[in-house]
Design a protein around this motif. Structure first.
Motif, short mmCIF file in Angstrom:
data_model
loop_
_atom_site.label_atom_id
_atom_site.label_comp_id
_atom_site.label_asym_id
_atom_site.label_seq_id
_atom_site.Cartn_x
_atom_site.Cartn_y
_atom_site.Cartn_z
N TYR A 194 44.53 77.40 52.28
CA TYR A 194 45.26 76.37 53.32
C TYR A 194 46.19 75.73 52.86
N LYS A 195 47.52 75.79 52.86
CA LYS A 195 49.12 75.72 52.16
C LYS A 195 48.92 74.64 51.97
N TYR A 231 53.16 73.48 57.09
CA TYR A 231 53.28 75.12 57.69
C TYR A 231 54.24 74.45 58.56
N ILE A 279 51.99 72.34 65.34
CA ILE A 279 51.85 73.50 65.12
C ILE A 279 50.99 73.94 65.82
N VAL A 299 45.47 74.80 62.46
CA VAL A 299 45.84 75.97 60.53
C VAL A 299 44.61 76.08 60.23
#
Length: 173
Positions: A25-26, A70, A122, A156
């Motif tokens: 996960y960014k 993101y 997103i 995500v």
């Protein structure tokens, strides 16, 4: 082979585990730090579920920081250019080859989305057409903010699952 790979993951030290999984996960290395404490994992799915649970249980501001890391729809849409664009990577669903009318519609709706929810739109573009993306954007604009936050986190999560599968495949080599 799967048992061996899961054993390898479960036997990792904290530092190695966080280095390997901290980017799933960014902007959420902390999710891997917290997931590390939940070992052993019975399967890749249980690792994925644990990482997702850490992000979904995080404070509101931390969730928003993850989502804002993101790329959103706005960074992908462009009017079709008669000149091939060199060096760029493929943009899903042809979003970089829109007619001027399509571009204007996407840009307007994306702006409305970002103003309403204060996060980028997103979506996991895998297998979607530009019309499906537009329909999803229209539908999601009607959500309440807390509902949309959850939907964005699910999107995500789909991307994180793909990244985890790629990392897992590398571990199996």
């Amino acid at each position: 082979m799967t048992e061996v790979t899961m054993r390898t993951i479960n036997d990792m030290g904290s530092k190695e585990f966080i280095e390997r999984f901290g980017g799933i996960y960014k902007n959420a290395e902390w999710a891997a730090q917290e997931a590390y404490e939940c070992r052993p994992f019975a399967s890749l799915k249980s690792l994925s579920t644990t990482l997702s649970a850490m992000v979904r249980a995080a404070p509101y501001d931390a969730q928003r920081r993850v989502l804002r890391s993101y790329p959103g729809l706005g960074s992908l849409i462009a009017v079709a250019s008669p000149v091939p664009q060199a060096g760029g990577k493929a943009v899903p669903a042809g979003l970089d080859r829109l007619s001027p009318e399509e571009f204007a519609q996407f840009r307007s709706m994306n702006k409305s989305y970002e103003e309403r929810f204060d996060i980028p739109f997103i979506i996991d573009f895998s297998g979607l057409t530009k019309n499906q993306i537009m329909a999803d954007l229209e539908r999601r604009l009607r959500h309440e903010p807390e509902v949309e936050l959850g939907v964005a986190l699910l999107e995500v999560g789909k991307m994180a699952d793909r990244a985890l599968l790629e990392l897992y495949a590398d571990l199996k080599l």
